[in-house]
Design an enzyme around this catalytic site. Structure first.
Site, PDB file in Angstrom:
ATOM      1  N   ASP A 101      33.745   6.144   1.070  1.00  0.00           N
ATOM      2  CA  ASP A 101      34.661   5.345   0.141  1.00  0.00           C
ATOM      3  C   ASP A 101      34.652   3.783   0.530  1.00  0.00           C
ATOM      4  OD1 ASP A 101      36.434   4.286  -1.543  1.00  0.00           O
ATOM      5  OD2 ASP A 101      37.944   5.295  -0.768  1.00  0.00           O
ATOM      6  N   ASP A 288      33.102  -0.530  -5.448  1.00  0.00           N
ATOM      7  CA  ASP A 288      33.975   0.409  -5.007  1.00  0.00           C
ATOM      8  C   ASP A 288      33.160   1.918  -5.236  1.00  0.00           C
ATOM      9  OD1 ASP A 288      35.819   2.277  -4.070  1.00  0.00           O
ATOM     10  OD2 ASP A 288      37.397   1.632  -5.131  1.00  0.00           O
TER      11      ASP A 288
END
Length: 506
Positions: A101, A288
């Site tokens: 992430d 992201d």
């Protein structure tokens, strides 16, 4: 210690992963396999709102060696929205499926001391007593997400990513995982690839230690997400460089404007060939890997969903504003009143002396209201959206009647509280392209790229890849470019030069 992170939304398609055989390119690869899921998976995904940040999970990893100094982690894809991979913690390594992430910076996995959270019973747990390289830390910590949180304590141990072993990595043993998100998630934990500035407890991220311990030749990592539903491979995460087979042409690099998230400045946003005008002067954007959709300000996402025929939840407040105050807002704008003053003059927003309680017209959901008048917030928020829409139509010289009718239609397209909007699968070929401008270059998404489809025939469901998410100033407004964008454009995270790069994905 608590820290709020940005979002991720669970969405549509499931995958299992496999380890690829070693080759001579010295790359660490995590392979992805796909399989479609039923409508129940979509309904389960709705529990995780955009703020949850966990739209993607990665599973399984491995290293290939054929002479290049790059490590590759093959990824597994879940719902075309989750990518997860396997790491090992301790000696001998205990295996965990984690999300890689770029929107967070800590590594956490469930602890064997997690007794009272149901989620821990469905996932692998770290057992400190079974590792010969474990070092006690014990400092308490917690991370709060939009609809859940984890808490526990820091520990230290070796972390294996493919063939790479990061020594003495500080990570979180989660002893509480109360959110349903963690129960239904296909991941055990999270491996953050963001900057130390947003690391809870100021813990050094795994990626920093990879670089500092000389485990990668270059301080660069890159993501390739395979969105081809006909293939089993889901994508690869490459540590130490890029794989030329993953992209076409050259990358366009843009400098980071703020460390923490991988944040940069983005230019205009177009629906078809028409500018929305919203980011013409520049908008902040974050790329992201932990967010499955493209998330942006409600004002613009509503216009976009209207343009593609997406069905959202009808907002009674919005239609009330249009029917009762639409002509007043029009007249005030035509008379030259500043857009950020229109709603206050209409009596829907107020000042707390010298400052408007909702002073930034571009942020319409989350606000840090500074006035004492709290009851007017919902109508004030909707009013500001309507002003943006009317002002945009005024520039196109529309008549009052047509403009107010258009704004009323936009009200019907406001996204649902969970952010999702459904599109007619038969209309995909006729939908407009969507364009993001980055460093004066157009990055186009076709309908096939921004619409997520699951099921076949009459069971097909198509979901807009755009979700409404408002970030208040000074951080916002901003766009979050998640996997919908990264699936179309190979993305390079250049830590050494503080920049990100995008090129057409192969």
């Amino acid at each position: 210690m608590e820290k709020k992170h940005l979002c991720a939304a669970l969405l549509l398609l499931a995958i299992a992963c496999s380890v690829l055989p070693a080759s001579s390119d010295n790359l660490l690869r995590i392979g992805l396999k796909k399989h479609h899921v039923d409508v129940n998976s979509i309904n389960a995904a709705r529990v995780a709102r955009l703020q949850d940040r966990y739209g993607k999970h990665l599973n399984g990893l491995e290293k290939k060696s054929d002479g290049s100094d790059v490590d590759m982690v093959p990824l597994k894809n879940y719902l075309d929205a989750q990518y997860y991979g396997e790491i090992g913690i301790g000696s001998p390594p205990q295996k965990f499926k984690v999300i890689f992430d770029t929107g967070s910076s800590n590594l956490w996995v469930p602890s064997s001391r997690c007794y009272f959270s149901i989620a821990c019973w469905f996932h692998h747990k770290y057992k400190a007593g079974k590792s010969s390289t474990y070092t006690r830390n014990g400092k308490s910590c917690s991370i709060r997400y939009g609809t859940g949180s984890i808490s526990g304590h820091f520990s230290q141990d070796n972390v294996q990513v493919g063939d790479l072993v990061v020594k003495d990595q500080v990570f979180i043993e989660a002893t509480r995982e109360p959110s349903i998100t963690f129960i239904i998630g296909k991941f055990d934990g999270i491996l953050g690839l963001g900057f130390q500035e947003i690391s809870v407890g100021n813990a050094t991220p795994v990626w920093y230690n990879m670089v500092d311990q000389g485990l990668v030749k270059e301080p660069v990592f890159s993501f390739w997400f395979n969105r081809d539903a006909s293939t089993k491979e889901g994508g690869e995460l490459v540590f130490g460089g890029v794989d030329p087979k993953h992209f076409k042409g050259n990358h366009t690099y843009v400098p980071l404007t703020q460390k923490g998230y991988w944040q940069f400045n983005m230019g205009d946003f177009l629906i078809g060939n028409t500018s929305t005008g919203y980011c013409a002067g520049g908008c902040a954007a974050i790329v992201d890997s932990g967010t499955s959709l493209l998330a942006g300000p409600t004002t613009i996402v509503t216009q976009l969903n209207h343009a593609i025929g997406a069905e959202g939840v009808v907002s009674a407040e919005c239609k009330t504003i249009v029917s009762q105050y639409g002509e007043v807002l029009w007249d005030l704008l035509v008379s030259g009143v500043r857009p950020d003053q229109v709603c206050s003059q209409a009596g829907l927003c107020f000042f707390n002396g010298a400052e408007h309680v909702s002073s930034n017209i571009r942020t319409v959901v989350e606000r840090e209201n500074k006035g004492s008048s709290v009851g007017e917030a919902p109508l004030c928020t909707v009013c500001e959206m309507a002003v943006v829409w009317i002002q945009n139509q005024l520039k196109q010289q529309g008549t009052k009647e047509r403009v107010l009718e258009y704004v009323d239609q936009l009200c019907e397209k406001l996204p649902s509280p969970m952010g999702e909007s459904v599109v007619d699968c038969n209309s995909i070929s006729s939908l407009p392209n969507i364009t993001f401008t980055i460093k004066d270059k157009a990055f186009v998404l076709t309908p096939e790229q921004y619409i997520l489809k699951t099921g076949e025939g009459i069971a097909s469901i198509c979901i807009s890849g755009f979700a409404a998410f408002d970030v208040p100033p000074p951080r916002g407004p901003l766009w979050i470019l998640g996997d919908v964008f990264m699936g179309a454009y190979h993305t390079v995270f250049d830590y050494g030069n503080s920049q990100v790069g995008f090129a057409e994905a192969a």
